[in-house]
Enzyme design. Structure first.
Site, PDB file in Angstrom:
ATOM      1  N   CYS A  89     -13.281 -33.767  -0.687  1.00  0.00           N
ATOM      2  CA  CYS A  89     -14.514 -34.387  -0.901  1.00  0.00           C
ATOM      3  C   CYS A  89     -14.188 -36.133  -1.002  1.00  0.00           C
ATOM      4  O   CYS A  89     -13.136 -36.125  -1.756  1.00  0.00           O
ATOM      5  CB  CYS A  89     -15.046 -34.088  -2.146  1.00  0.00           C
ATOM      6  SG  CYS A  89     -16.613 -35.014  -2.422  1.00  0.00           S
ATOM      7  N   PRO A  90     -14.811 -36.922  -0.056  1.00  0.00           N
ATOM      8  CA  PRO A  90     -15.943 -36.644   0.556  1.00  0.00           C
ATOM      9  C   PRO A  90     -15.381 -36.347   2.011  1.00  0.00           C
ATOM     10  O   PRO A  90     -16.363 -36.377   3.297  1.00  0.00           O
ATOM     11  CB  PRO A  90     -16.472 -37.732   0.449  1.00  0.00           C
ATOM     12  CG  PRO A  90     -15.378 -38.845   0.490  1.00  0.00           C
ATOM     13  CD  PRO A  90     -14.552 -38.085  -0.405  1.00  0.00           C
TER      14      PRO A  90
END
Length: 91
Positions: A14-15
């Protein structure tokens, strides 16, 4: 004719999976289908949230081998165009 693309984001945290998905969606017309494969468990939260916020529809999520998830996303008509601009940090 439906345009379909695949994004392999296995091993990315993430992200990055969502940013890769966003980049591909910006390149495609409304109605296109993108399949994202990700191994980050947070993608199960991030991808649906991104789709809701971006005007896209997440039509399916399924588990694959070795902990990977596959998300099928339908690009929405109200999503921003590529003219909205990505910065190098988005890639």
């Amino acid at each position: 004719m439906t345009i379909e693309r695949r994004v392999d984001a296995r091993g990315l945290l993430c992200p990055l999976p969502v940013l890769r998905l966003r980049k591909v969606l910006l390149e495609l017309p409304a109605g296109a289908i993108v399949r994202l494969i990700a191994t980050d468990p947070m993608a199960a939260v991030d991808v649906p949230h991104f789709c809701r916020q971006g005007g896209h529809a997440m039509v399916a999520m399924r588990e694959l081998d070795e902990g990977a998830l596959e998300f099928t996303v339908h690009r929405g008509p109200s999503a921003p165009s590529a003219a909205g601009g990505l910065t190098p940090e988005d890639i």
